[in-house]
Design a protein around this motif. Structure first.
Motif: not given
Length: 437
Positions: A333-340
């Protein structure tokens, strides 16, 4: 009208392992993060006691088992079939489980604050003692309602993304229709207690020493035929003991979870471990048991769902896992949210990066591997007939009187003929077990 500027990049709701690790990783990435926990202190709302398979946490906090407030390193795993008057166990112990550390017992009232402190050190702002009442939504750029923050009492906080780490009931995700109310057969009732014992008694009774510990998984008479099982874990100077009971089976049985639990504590196969102990903590809560079928949607416009709120638990009968999967989902989630956020797209499409990273991780790989485990554990032989068959076999093997001994094959055949288990059931359950586990 232009929407107000967000107060934070990310709001994380829930201070358990999933929420704390997500907040830590997002803050480490340079985002402004607030972690909201309804308990007066992190961990105060979590019933203590569990096994954490911690190698994923080593990726976040290298050597965490030497720094975190863990209880014991699990170097002994015992799986036991209970009958009313006997116990048949498979006992594995091994040094390789201790170095590197594979699993540890933890008390959440100690672990959760430690994890939240690490999030604070990374720059996250922590708000304990705050209950989130609802999600804030407004029309998004794609014409769909988009989560833009939370309301707590009279206060509103706005963010680009909300991370729901609010446990199995997932009030936040359910409130906007992202995740439906789970069916009864996807839920279980867990009843746990922490029993205080002197450290010397723990080590003597479980055959461990130093920081080593044991984890017992128990099936059979401990649940009175209700789908589920029991557990018994060693802490430094206490035991975590409990049962997990499939909700639909429990309701059909007419028994209460407390009644089953109290009978479990008195079982002759368990009582010697608990003798002289003092119950320090006692309670119950719902547990996700649906496996892969329970996961479903874990992201929408402005919101992602992690940990047990996303249905990420595995009960294989041999191991019960939740915290390691929660941490793994937090990393995704942290990786995906940061990318978004970096891409300027926190819509459902932008946050699909979280689901992609989750699908590529060990979390969903293991969820897929054990997808058939919930159905396998519904098979009734696990909770009576197989334990009785094993006990009958070993009773004949070890009961040496003056009658001539028979070869083991004949002893086993005799036990099988006396058992209600049929060849067809044995083959069917055996094949189902191979495929599920």
């Amino acid at each position: 009208m232009t929407s107000p500027e967000p107060d934070f990049d990310v709001i994380v709701v829930g201070g358990g392992p999933a929420g704390a690790v997500a907040a830590h990783q997002l803050a480490t990435a340079g985002l402004s993060v607030v972690l909201i926990e309804r308990g007066e202190t992190p961990g105060s709302k979590n019933l203590s006691g569990g096994v954490l398979y911690g190698r994923v946490l080593d990726q976040v906090f290298p050597g965490f088992a030497q720094e975190a407030p863990v209880e014991r390193r699990i170097t002994r795993h015992v799986t036991t079939f209970l009958t009313p008057d006997s116990a048949v166990s498979l006992d594995y112990r091994g040094g390789p489980l201790a170095d590197p550390v594979n699993a540890v017992t933890v008390l959440r009232a100690k672990l959760d604050p430690w994890l939240v402190e690490r999030a604070e050190e990374a720059g996250a702002f922590v708000m304990p003692g705050v209950r989130v009442d609802e999600l804030l939504r407004e029309p998004g750029p794609h014409g769909r309602p988009q989560v833009v923050g939370v309301r707590a009492g009279d206060d509103e906080l706005r963010a680009r993304v909300v991370v729901a780490a609010d446990g199995v009931n997932s009030f936040l995700a359910r409130s906007i229709g992202l995740r439906p109310q789970p069916p009864e057969h996807h839920l279980a009732v867990g009843v746990k207690a922490v029993v205080r014992l002197p450290r010397e008694a723990v080590e003597d009774r479980f055959g461990v020493s130093g920081d080593d510990g044991a984890a017992h998984a128990i099936v059979g008479d401990c649940t009175h035929g209700i789908g589920g099982g029991g557990f018994l874990y060693t802490n430094t100077d206490s035991l975590s003991v409990g049962v997990v009971l499939r909700l639909d089976d429990l309701l059909r049985s007419g028994r209460t979870a407390i009644e089953v639990f109290e009978d479990y504590l008195d079982h002759p196969g368990l009582a010697p471990y608990l003798r002289g102990g003092e119950i320090a903590e006692y309670g119950s809560h719902l547990v996700a048991e649906g496996g892969l079928a329970m996961v479903g949607d874990v992201h929408t416009d402005g919101l992602v769902v992690v940990g047990e709120a996303a249905g990420l638990t595995i009960n294989s009968g041999l191991t019960v896992r939740g915290m390691d999967l929660a941490v793994g989902s937090a990393l995704a989630a942290a990786t995906g949210v940061a990318e978004a956020i970096a891409a300027g797209d926190v819509s459902r499409d932008g946050l699909a990066a979280y689901r992609r990273h989750l699908d590529e991780s060990f979390v969903m790989a293991d969820m897929r591997t054990y997808a058939k485990a919930p159905a396998f554990l519904e098979r009734t032989g696990m909770y009576g007939a197989y334990g009785e068959l094993a006990a009958d076999l070993f009773r004949d093997v070890f009961s040496l009187d003056t009658t001539p001994r028979r070869h083991l094959a004949k002893v086993a055949l005799g036990a099988f003929k006396r058992s209600p288990v049929t060849v067809r059931q044995l083959v069917s359950d055996g094949w189902a077990g191979v495929r599920a586990l």
